[in-house]
Scaffold this active site. Structure first.
Site, mmCIF file in Angstrom:
data_model
loop_
_atom_site.group_PDB
_atom_site.id
_atom_site.type_symbol
_atom_site.label_atom_id
_atom_site.label_comp_id
_atom_site.label_asym_id
_atom_site.label_seq_id
_atom_site.Cartn_x
_atom_site.Cartn_y
_atom_site.Cartn_z
ATOM 1 N N LYS A 86 7.200 5.327 10.931
ATOM 2 C CA LYS A 86 6.062 5.264 10.010
ATOM 3 C C LYS A 86 5.942 3.828 9.503
ATOM 4 O O LYS A 86 6.938 3.237 9.061
ATOM 5 C CB LYS A 86 6.311 6.221 8.834
ATOM 6 C CG LYS A 86 5.347 6.096 7.662
ATOM 7 C CD LYS A 86 4.021 6.748 7.982
ATOM 8 C CE LYS A 86 3.124 6.822 6.750
ATOM 9 N NZ LYS A 86 3.585 7.875 5.814
ATOM 10 N N VAL A 87 4.744 3.270 9.564
ATOM 11 C CA VAL A 87 4.516 1.903 9.090
ATOM 12 C C VAL A 87 3.186 1.854 8.342
ATOM 13 O O VAL A 87 2.384 2.786 8.385
ATOM 14 C CB VAL A 87 4.472 0.885 10.256
ATOM 15 C CG1 VAL A 87 5.775 0.881 11.035
ATOM 16 C CG2 VAL A 87 3.284 1.142 11.176
ATOM 17 N N SER A 88 2.956 0.741 7.684
ATOM 18 C CA SER A 88 1.651 0.477 7.083
ATOM 19 C C SER A 88 0.673 0.057 8.174
ATOM 20 O O SER A 88 1.026 -0.717 9.077
ATOM 21 C CB SER A 88 1.760 -0.652 6.058
ATOM 22 O OG SER A 88 2.677 -0.341 5.040
ATOM 23 N N HIS A 108 1.439 6.115 -3.454
ATOM 24 C CA HIS A 108 2.083 7.430 -3.464
ATOM 25 C C HIS A 108 1.781 8.208 -4.749
ATOM 26 O O HIS A 108 0.669 8.177 -5.277
ATOM 27 C CB HIS A 108 3.590 7.296 -3.227
ATOM 28 C CG HIS A 108 3.961 6.625 -1.944
ATOM 29 N ND1 HIS A 108 3.279 6.823 -0.784
ATOM 30 C CD2 HIS A 108 4.959 5.745 -1.659
ATOM 31 C CE1 HIS A 108 3.840 6.102 0.182
ATOM 32 N NE2 HIS A 108 4.855 5.444 -0.327
ATOM 33 N N THR A 150 -0.416 -1.796 3.470
ATOM 34 C CA THR A 150 -1.867 -1.710 3.362
ATOM 35 C C THR A 150 -2.309 -1.955 1.924
ATOM 36 O O THR A 150 -3.361 -2.559 1.685
ATOM 37 C CB THR A 150 -2.357 -0.334 3.839
ATOM 38 O OG1 THR A 150 -1.865 -0.089 5.160
ATOM 39 C CG2 THR A 150 -3.874 -0.266 3.852
ATOM 40 N N ALA A 151 -1.510 -1.491 0.973
ATOM 41 C CA ALA A 151 -1.850 -1.700 -0.434
ATOM 42 C C ALA A 151 -2.015 -3.182 -0.734
ATOM 43 O O ALA A 151 -3.003 -3.597 -1.380
ATOM 44 C CB ALA A 151 -0.762 -1.091 -1.323
#
Length: 284
Positions: A69-71, A161, A120-121
């Site tokens: 899992k990655v951005s 989150h 991404t944030a």
């Protein structure tokens, strides 16, 4: 960070289990519960590592895992070694990162805590705050950001989150919802987290396996309840439920044309602003 080996995943004569790295957040544990507990037909055996998203991005850069899992913001640096799966990721509406302060509304000269430089944030924050002269940007584990802003160590924090649901209890104020900002300018969902598979593996087959795991989670949400709570970092049950409903949706089953359009738009805008490299190869 922790590593689990699922029972029965390394039997003599069987292929080496695939290594999977995900976050301990409810959206990931909910989505991958069936796969990790042997409930997906013809799925490969897997071992799993749990880590914060910034750590996961770093693991992918070092090519440590078969599935990770990655951005989405990290894809330009990773696609030479990994392929994007069409299932298991996090996209949606009304689920964007928040910029929080303890009452401050002007970020000029602010010290800002973020969850990672290739999240991404942070990419959305840089697009949103273009031209704002900040004093400092520091990376903190995401669960430490709100306490640090409340304590006055930082003027603002960029949160992700379950912080969307809990920040009022810290006495903080949302000065920007970057998901709303993104949707207002593009009419597209916000692409947050992606699932990648090492190149050389059968990407379409692995997408189907992950899709089956997500579908089973939707079909019987109670099956993963204890597993999700065990990794939920002391979240209340109602927050866990809200988290899953927000981040696990139709895009988790399949990106589809709209999902791909959202990812392509984000990375194209970021590349045009010299925030990420241009993609060396197409997403699909």
């Amino acid at each position: 960070m922790s590593v689990d080996t699922q029972p029965g995943t390394n039997r003599p004569g069987q292929p080496r289990p695939l290594s999977l790295a995900i976050s301990p957040c409810p959206n990931d544990t909910f989505s991958f519960h069936a796969l990790l507990h042997g409930q997906v037909t013809d799925a490969p055996a897997v071992t799993v590592t749990y880590a914060d998203i910034d750590v996961l991005n770093g693991r992918a850069e070092r090519r440590l895992d078969d599935l990770v899992k990655v951005s989405y913001a990290a894809l330009p640096w990773l696609l030479a070694d990994y392929q994007l799966l069409t299932s298991g990721g996090a996209l949606g509406r009304g689920c964007g990162p928040l910029v929080l302060t303890a009452g401050r509304t002007d970020l000029r000269g602010a010290r800002v805590a973020i969850p990672g430089t290739r999240t991404t944030a942070y990419l959305l924050f840089r697009l949103w705050a273009a031209g704002v002269d900040l004093a400092a940007i520091d990376v903190l584990p995401f669960e430490q950001i709100m306490p640090a802003v409340r304590a006055g160590r930082y003027d603002a924090g960029l949160v992700i989150h379950e912080s969307r649901f809990t920040y009022p209890s810290y006495g903080l104020t949302a000065v920007a919802d970057l998901g709303d900002w993104w949707e207002g300018r593009t009419s597209l969902p916000i692409p947050l987290g992606a699932i990648l598979a090492r190149r050389g593996l059968d990407g379409p087959a692995l997408s189907a396996v992950v899709r089956d795991s997500v579908a089973r989670a939707f079909a019987d949400p109670s099956a993963s309840h204890e597993y999700v709570l065990a990794h939920a970092q002391e979240m209340e049950s109602d927050v866990v439920e809200a988290h899953i409903k927000l981040y696990v949706n139709e895009f988790s089953l399949d990106l589809g044309d709209e999902g791909f359009a959202a990812v392509e738009a984000l990375l194209a805008r970021a590349a045009a602003a010299d925030l990420v490299p241009h993609l060396a190869q197409p997403l699909r």
